[in-house]
Design a protein around this motif. Structure first.
Motif, PDB file in Angstrom:
ATOM      1  N   SER A 215       0.825  -1.213   0.000  1.00  0.00           N
ATOM      2  CA  SER A 215       0.000   0.000   0.000  1.00  0.00           C
ATOM      3  C   SER A 215       0.856   1.260   0.000  1.00  0.00           C
ATOM      4  O   SER A 215       0.557   2.224  -0.712  1.00  0.00           O
ATOM      5  N   LEU A 216       1.924   1.280   0.800  1.00  0.00           N
ATOM      6  CA  LEU A 216       2.778   2.465   0.858  1.00  0.00           C
ATOM      7  C   LEU A 216       3.493   2.703  -0.471  1.00  0.00           C
ATOM      8  O   LEU A 216       3.687   3.851  -0.884  1.00  0.00           O
ATOM      9  N   SER A 217       3.897   1.631  -1.148  1.00  0.00           N
ATOM     10  CA  SER A 217       4.552   1.776  -2.451  1.00  0.00           C
ATOM     11  C   SER A 217       3.558   2.181  -3.527  1.00  0.00           C
ATOM     12  O   SER A 217       3.889   2.959  -4.435  1.00  0.00           O
ATOM     13  N   LEU A 218       2.336   1.663  -3.437  1.00  0.00           N
ATOM     14  CA  LEU A 218       1.331   1.942  -4.455  1.00  0.00           C
ATOM     15  C   LEU A 218       0.950   3.413  -4.495  1.00  0.00           C
ATOM     16  O   LEU A 218       0.711   3.968  -5.568  1.00  0.00           O
ATOM     17  N   GLY A 219       0.910   4.066  -3.342  1.00  0.00           N
ATOM     18  CA  GLY A 219       0.475   5.458  -3.306  1.00  0.00           C
ATOM     19  C   GLY A 219       1.594   6.472  -3.186  1.00  0.00           C
ATOM     20  O   GLY A 219       1.329   7.671  -3.111  1.00  0.00           O
ATOM     21  N   ASP A 220       2.844   6.030  -3.171  1.00  0.00           N
ATOM     22  CA  ASP A 220       3.961   6.955  -2.965  1.00  0.00           C
ATOM     23  C   ASP A 220       4.199   7.820  -4.202  1.00  0.00           C
ATOM     24  O   ASP A 220       4.069   7.355  -5.333  1.00  0.00           O
ATOM     25  N   TYR A 221       4.517   9.067  -3.962  1.00  0.00           N
ATOM     26  CA  TYR A 221       4.879   9.950  -5.076  1.00  0.00           C
ATOM     27  C   TYR A 221       6.138  10.761  -4.792  1.00  0.00           C
ATOM     28  O   TYR A 221       6.784  11.249  -5.729  1.00  0.00           O
ATOM     29  N   ILE A 222       6.524  10.876  -3.527  1.00  0.00           N
ATOM     30  CA  ILE A 222       7.694  11.696  -3.191  1.00  0.00           C
ATOM     31  C   ILE A 222       8.968  11.036  -3.699  1.00  0.00           C
ATOM     32  O   ILE A 222       9.807  11.681  -4.339  1.00  0.00           O
ATOM     33  N   THR A 223       9.119   9.736  -3.430  1.00  0.00           N
ATOM     34  CA  THR A 223      10.305   9.026  -3.913  1.00  0.00           C
ATOM     35  C   THR A 223      10.373   9.051  -5.431  1.00  0.00           C
ATOM     36  O   THR A 223      11.452   9.199  -6.022  1.00  0.00           O
ATOM     37  N   VAL A 224       9.225   8.906  -6.088  1.00  0.00           N
ATOM     38  CA  VAL A 224       9.200   8.927  -7.557  1.00  0.00           C
ATOM     39  C   VAL A 224       9.622  10.299  -8.068  1.00  0.00           C
ATOM     40  O   VAL A 224      10.341  10.401  -9.062  1.00  0.00           O
TER      41      VAL A 224
END
Length: 278
Positions: A215-224
């Motif tokens: 879930s944390l990877s699916l919604g992450d945008y800062i690292t991307v």
């Protein structure tokens, strides 16, 4: 009434927890309700104002436009890759902590696992940006990977690894050493002991950890944004439509995609007993 509460501590505890749980329900479920409702609105292309009239145009665009399907699949691939990497790394680490290390060493290992969580998210992300940069430490030693999806998967795996280690460690710690010793005494090899004894206990813990990593990877945008280069995931689309595009209804519609995916995932793993490991 007071004497009744003293005689029934569970009732008293339930009363104390009811207010925080009610607030959590209102704040969390209320926010999701607002998100879902606003996803059915639109934006006037001329004035830029939100039009509060029911329409499914946002969801039709997400389902019919190939770019949004590709971003969704790419986000799922990144989340799944991060989860698999975390499982591969977490299982031997958690097993060593729970079954091999001495009690004193075990405490220090738990502290070492928890310590990265105390550091700022942005500090860790930008530290990895320096490591992955051209002519940076990783580029000079390993020849990459630079910026892109590989960097995103690598950094997210580092970020969320503790959330996978801790549930697996908790599950293995409840496994009696006597069961492993009895299996060895009966002549079972390490592989069979793992399949017949360790794995049934391990699977719910892995699912519990995957709820966090996925879930944390699916919604992450800062690292991307920091190490992803030109790559786009679901979180970036939401951020772009809130900011530059100023299309809040469409951003809300995109944001419902990971919510729906996680609901389906939670329902799928519920029968495994993973939720009891949280």
């Amino acid at each position: 009434m007071t004497s009744f509460l003293h005689r029934h501590p569970r009732v008293r505890l339930a009363g104390l927890l009811s207010a925080p749980l009610l607030w959590l329900g209102v704040a969390y479920l209320g926010a999701l309700a607002v998100l879902l409702v606003s996803a059915f609105w639109s934006v006037n292309t001329f004035t830029g104002q939100v039009v509060r009239e029911f329409t499914v145009a946002n969801f039709r665009t997400i389902l019919t436009e190939e770019v949004y399907r590709n971003v969704t699949l790419r986000s799922l691939g990144v989340a799944a890759s991060v989860t698999v990497i975390c499982v591969v790394l977490a299982v031997p680490m958690a097993f060593y902590m729970a079954k091999v290390a001495s009690p004193r060493t075990r405490k220090w290992l738990v502290i070492a696992i928890l310590t990265p969580l105390w550091a700022s998210y942005l500090v860790k992300a930008y530290a990895w940006r320096i490591l992955l940069a051209n002519d940076g430490p990783m580029d000079s030693i390993f020849g990459g990977p630079g910026y892109g999806l590989t960097a995103v998967v690598l950094v997210l795996s580092y970020m969320w690894l503790p959330y996978m280690i801790l549930p697996i460690y908790a599950g293995l710690e409840r496994l009696p050493d006597s069961m492993l010793e009895a299996s060895a005494d009966l002549g079972a090899r390490a592989g069979r002991t793992f399949r017949r004894i360790v794995l049934p206990i391990l699977i719910p813990s892995v699912f519990a950890g995957s709820i966090f990593t996925f879930s944390l990877s699916l919604g992450d945008y800062i690292t991307v944004q920091i190490v992803g280069g030109k790559s786009q995931l679901i979180g970036n689309l939401v951020y772009a439509n809130i900011g530059a595009a100023n299309n809040l209804p469409f951003a809300a519609a995109i944001a419902t995609v990971p919510v729906v995916i996680m609901v389906i995932y939670l329902v799928a793993v519920r029968r495994s007993g993973a939720l009891e490991e949280l």
